[in-house]
Design a protein around this motif. Structure first.
Motif, PDB file in Angstrom:
ATOM      1  N   ASP A  40      16.609  -4.327   3.819  1.00 54.19           N
ATOM      2  CA  ASP A  40      17.203  -4.823   2.679  1.00 54.19           C
ATOM      3  C   ASP A  40      17.734  -6.105   2.632  1.00 54.19           C
ATOM      4  OD1 ASP A  40      18.165  -4.196  -0.117  1.00 54.19           O
ATOM      5  OD2 ASP A  40      20.338  -3.173   0.439  1.00 54.19           O
ATOM      6  N   THR A  41      17.329  -6.926   1.504  1.00 52.52           N
ATOM      7  CA  THR A  41      18.088  -8.250   1.383  1.00 52.52           C
ATOM      8  C   THR A  41      18.749  -8.431   0.048  1.00 52.52           C
ATOM      9  OG1 THR A  41      16.323  -9.576   0.344  1.00 52.52           O
ATOM     10  CG2 THR A  41      16.072  -8.760   2.797  1.00 52.52           C
ATOM     11  N   ASP A  42      19.417  -9.468  -0.148  1.00 49.89           N
ATOM     12  CA  ASP A  42      20.019  -9.754  -1.392  1.00 49.89           C
ATOM     13  C   ASP A  42      19.245 -10.279  -2.319  1.00 49.89           C
ATOM     14  OD1 ASP A  42      22.622  -9.580  -0.019  1.00 49.89           O
ATOM     15  OD2 ASP A  42      22.962 -11.697   0.055  1.00 49.89           O
ATOM     16  N   ARG A  43      17.851 -10.279  -2.442  1.00 54.11           N
ATOM     17  CA  ARG A  43      16.841 -10.562  -3.178  1.00 54.11           C
ATOM     18  C   ARG A  43      15.879  -9.528  -3.509  1.00 54.11           C
ATOM     19  NH1 ARG A  43      15.989 -15.918  -0.194  1.00 54.11           N
ATOM     20  NH2 ARG A  43      17.307 -17.243  -1.299  1.00 54.11           N
ATOM     21  N   GLY A  44      16.095  -8.295  -2.776  1.00 54.41           N
ATOM     22  CA  GLY A  44      15.324  -7.258  -2.894  1.00 54.41           C
ATOM     23  C   GLY A  44      14.776  -6.826  -1.401  1.00 54.41           C
ATOM     24  N   PRO A  45      13.925  -5.652  -1.369  1.00 45.51           N
ATOM     25  CA  PRO A  45      13.574  -5.323  -0.093  1.00 45.51           C
ATOM     26  C   PRO A  45      12.335  -5.960   0.409  1.00 45.51           C
ATOM     27  CG  PRO A  45      12.636  -3.718  -1.942  1.00 45.51           C
ATOM     28  CD  PRO A  45      13.766  -4.717  -2.528  1.00 45.51           C
ATOM     29  N   VAL A  46      12.272  -6.455   1.756  1.00 47.41           N
ATOM     30  CA  VAL A  46      11.330  -6.916   2.539  1.00 47.41           C
ATOM     31  C   VAL A  46      10.651  -5.994   3.340  1.00 47.41           C
ATOM     32  CG1 VAL A  46      10.977  -8.618   4.023  1.00 47.41           C
ATOM     33  CG2 VAL A  46      12.279  -9.203   2.406  1.00 47.41           C
ATOM     34  N   LEU A  47       9.191  -6.040   3.524  1.00 52.51           N
ATOM     35  CA  LEU A  47       8.593  -5.016   4.487  1.00 52.51           C
ATOM     36  C   LEU A  47       8.348  -5.872   5.772  1.00 52.51           C
ATOM     37  CD1 LEU A  47       6.041  -3.383   2.215  1.00 52.51           C
ATOM     38  CD2 LEU A  47       8.483  -2.684   2.641  1.00 52.51           C
ATOM     39  N   VAL A  48       8.384  -5.062   6.922  1.00 51.94           N
ATOM     40  CA  VAL A  48       7.917  -5.650   7.930  1.00 51.94           C
ATOM     41  C   VAL A  48       6.481  -4.902   8.390  1.00 51.94           C
ATOM     42  CG1 VAL A  48       8.330  -6.175  10.601  1.00 51.94           C
ATOM     43  CG2 VAL A  48      10.160  -6.227   8.969  1.00 51.94           C
ATOM     44  N   ASP A  49       5.397  -5.484   8.058  1.00 55.80           N
ATOM     45  CA  ASP A  49       4.163  -4.801   8.217  1.00 55.80           C
ATOM     46  C   ASP A  49       4.053  -3.993   7.158  1.00 55.80           C
ATOM     47  OD1 ASP A  49       3.606  -6.458  10.406  1.00 55.80           O
ATOM     48  OD2 ASP A  49       4.144  -4.748  11.964  1.00 55.80           O
ATOM     49  N   THR A  50       2.716  -3.570   6.904  1.00 58.00           N
ATOM     50  CA  THR A  50       2.405  -2.857   5.443  1.00 58.00           C
ATOM     51  C   THR A  50       1.572  -1.449   5.962  1.00 58.00           C
ATOM     52  OG1 THR A  50       0.464  -4.258   4.986  1.00 58.00           O
ATOM     53  CG2 THR A  50       2.551  -4.554   4.073  1.00 58.00           C
ATOM     54  N   GLY A  51       0.839  -1.619   7.081  1.00 61.36           N
ATOM     55  CA  GLY A  51      -0.193  -0.220   7.431  1.00 61.36           C
ATOM     56  C   GLY A  51      -1.679  -0.677   6.965  1.00 61.36           C
ATOM     57  N   TRP A  52      -2.453   0.352   7.204  1.00 61.44           N
ATOM     58  CA  TRP A  52      -3.866   0.170   7.072  1.00 61.44           C
ATOM     59  C   TRP A  52      -4.227   0.142   5.615  1.00 61.44           C
ATOM     60  CZ3 TRP A  52      -7.293   0.051  11.404  1.00 61.44           C
ATOM     61  CH2 TRP A  52      -8.479   0.121  11.153  1.00 61.44           C
ATOM     62  N   ASP A  53      -5.303  -0.604   5.337  1.00 61.67           N
ATOM     63  CA  ASP A  53      -5.863  -0.515   3.907  1.00 61.67           C
ATOM     64  C   ASP A  53      -6.735   0.803   3.373  1.00 61.67           C
ATOM     65  OD1 ASP A  53      -6.464  -1.046   1.372  1.00 61.67           O
ATOM     66  OD2 ASP A  53      -7.769  -2.911   1.929  1.00 61.67           O
ATOM     67  N   HIS A  84      -3.657  -7.609  12.864  1.00 65.49           N
ATOM     68  CA  HIS A  84      -4.530  -6.211  12.968  1.00 65.49           C
ATOM     69  C   HIS A  84      -4.344  -5.437  11.717  1.00 65.49           C
ATOM     70  CE1 HIS A  84      -4.695  -6.525  17.710  1.00 65.49           C
ATOM     71  NE2 HIS A  84      -5.648  -7.382  16.864  1.00 65.49           N
ATOM     72  N   PRO A  85      -5.639  -4.655  11.458  1.00 66.97           N
ATOM     73  CA  PRO A  85      -5.454  -4.098  10.016  1.00 66.97           C
ATOM     74  C   PRO A  85      -4.657  -2.877   9.953  1.00 66.97           C
ATOM     75  CG  PRO A  85      -7.617  -4.454  10.921  1.00 66.97           C
ATOM     76  CD  PRO A  85      -6.563  -4.706  12.145  1.00 66.97           C
ATOM     77  N   ASP A  86      -3.899  -2.403  11.044  1.00 63.76           N
ATOM     78  CA  ASP A  86      -3.166  -1.252  10.852  1.00 63.76           C
ATOM     79  C   ASP A  86      -1.527  -1.993  10.433  1.00 63.76           C
ATOM     80  OD1 ASP A  86      -3.197  -2.181  13.506  1.00 63.76           O
ATOM     81  OD2 ASP A  86      -2.138  -0.522  14.213  1.00 63.76           O
ATOM     82  N   HIS A  87      -1.425  -3.230  10.455  1.00 66.31           N
ATOM     83  CA  HIS A  87      -0.263  -3.861  10.381  1.00 66.31           C
ATOM     84  C   HIS A  87      -0.172  -4.477   9.074  1.00 66.31           C
ATOM     85  CE1 HIS A  87       1.671  -2.872  14.144  1.00 66.31           C
ATOM     86  NE2 HIS A  87       0.246  -2.783  14.367  1.00 66.31           N
ATOM     87  N   HIS A  88      -1.581  -5.286   8.729  1.00 64.60           N
ATOM     88  CA  HIS A  88      -1.635  -6.042   7.655  1.00 64.60           C
ATOM     89  C   HIS A  88      -2.480  -5.671   6.732  1.00 64.60           C
ATOM     90  CE1 HIS A  88      -2.158  -9.987   5.627  1.00 64.60           C
ATOM     91  NE2 HIS A  88      -2.991 -10.391   6.059  1.00 64.60           N
ATOM     92  N   GLY A  89      -2.990  -4.691   6.625  1.00 61.91           N
ATOM     93  CA  GLY A  89      -4.192  -4.210   5.854  1.00 61.91           C
ATOM     94  C   GLY A  89      -3.782  -4.118   4.354  1.00 61.91           C
ATOM     95  N   LEU A  90      -2.543  -3.633   3.979  1.00 66.86           N
ATOM     96  CA  LEU A  90      -2.032  -3.188   2.699  1.00 66.86           C
ATOM     97  C   LEU A  90      -1.287  -4.359   2.226  1.00 66.86           C
ATOM     98  CD1 LEU A  90      -1.179   0.311   3.077  1.00 66.86           C
ATOM     99  CD2 LEU A  90      -2.935  -0.515   1.567  1.00 66.86           C
TER     100      LEU A  90
END
Length: 353
Positions: A40-53, A84-90
């Motif tokens: 959570d940040t003051d400008r909205g949620p930030v994701l650390v990695d996103t998962g597989w596409d 790697h795709p399981d982190h950057h894929g989505l």
């Protein structure tokens, strides 16, 4: 945001202090899932990695956000620990839906750009050449050549991964309103892997200096894969295992209160886990020197190394990973002056000195 939700689908874990993790599945992979962290940040949620596409992974990611009272359209930014795709894929799809920025270390951005720019068969050609050079038998090379000829290279993951908008600069605080998140460059698993140090008091006031989003660098019960860096054009003698060991020691000195990794579960005693991994790799290097009393190619070495199952039970793709790991360890031994290539051998063999 709402509080945490525990359930089989989706599973959301609250870590306190405006941090949650979402379990995003990895299709057909023994790891099972990636832990995507929401900050959570003051400008909205930030994701650390996103998962597989993958459609199921996207469904789980969006359902996890929904359980927190969020939509993917609310995401302000995406910080990627490595390419790697399981982190950057989505990441690309998150950006399309939300307009969020994507940040990544320059070394991994270069891998993404190189992959996007290359003809799809380039990686298979490179892999076949590399495997032949380290002694892989013809029956192992044949499927790679067949995949190249059939055009199946176009289905490899990560070929069209999103190019980041921002560069993660080691040592600097990321531009996250209301949060102190510092980037720490930890090469080894990939050339541009970063850990992210949340320099804030632990919400449960555990002793130590904040929390660490560790990506794949530091995991509680798994030794991350350390192989050769993925660069078909790289003619330099990189030392990924040396990079990884140096990075481990850097993380061990931080004295964090808790580690939030990208797989398995959160844990404490980062320094203890670092010592375990340093000891593991030293034991592995010592064991390889014993094997190299007789000259061996990297392929022959990989066949003789100890893995989590016998060599004849290791799947095809995992054998390629195992050989890359053997190469990385041999390269470390050569750089330490504890092994050397045997002149005139082709494929090249190495021996302890």
């Amino acid at each position: 945001m709402q509080g945490s939700t525990q359930g089989p689908t989706p599973r959301v874990t609250e870590h306190g202090g405006g941090v949650w993790s979402l379990r995003v599945p990895i299709p057909d992979n023994p790891l099972g899932h990636t832990l995507v962290h929401v900050l959570d940040t003051d400008r909205g949620p930030v994701l650390v990695d996103t998962g597989w596409d993958d459609p199921d992974s996207w469904t789980e990611l969006t359902a996890g956000l929904d359980a927190l009272g969020l939509s993917v359209r609310d995401v302000h930014g995406v910080v990627i620990t490595h390419h790697h795709p399981d982190h950057h894929g989505l990441s690309g799809r998150v950006r399309e839906e939300s307009g969020a920025w994507i940040a990544m270390h320059a070394a991994d951005t270069a891998v993404v750009r190189r992959t996007r720019d290359a003809e799809p068969g380039t990686w298979l050609d490179y892999l076949a050449r590399k495997l032949a050079a380290v002694g892989a038998p013809e029956d192992h090379l044949a499927p790679l050549r067949a995949a190249r000829t059939s055009g199946r290279a176009r289905t490899l993951p990560g070929l069209r991964a999103a190019l980041p908008d921002r560069e993660i600069v080691p040592g600097e605080l990321l531009d996250l309103a209301g949060r102190r998140l510092r980037a720490i460059w930890t090469p080894g698993h990939t050339p541009g892997h970063v850990c992210l140090h949340l320099e804030e008091e632990h919400p449960a006031r555990r002793p130590g200096h904040g929390r660490l989003f560790s990506g794949d660098h530091l995991l509680p019960g798994i030794t991350p894969h350390i192989g050769l860096y993925e660069d078909p054009d790289d003619a330099t003698g990189t030392d990924p295992l040396g990079d990884y060991l140096d990075s481990l020691e850097r993380i061990g000195r931080l004295g964090v209160a808790e580690v939030l990794p990208a797989h398995q579960h959160a844990f404490t005693d980062a320094a203890g886990r670092v010592r375990e991994l340093l000891d593991h790799h030293e034991e592995r290097l010592t064991g390889l020197l014993d094997l190299l009393a007789t000259p061996l190619t990297p392929w022959q070495l990989a066949v003789r190394m100890e893995w989590n199952r016998p060599w004849d039970q290791i799947p095809y793709g995992s054998r390629n990973i195992a050989v890359s790991e053997a190469e990385a360890h041999v390269r470390r031994l050569v750089k330490l002056g504890r092994a050397e290539a045997v002149p005139g051998t082709e494929p090249v063999a190495y021996v302890a000195v």
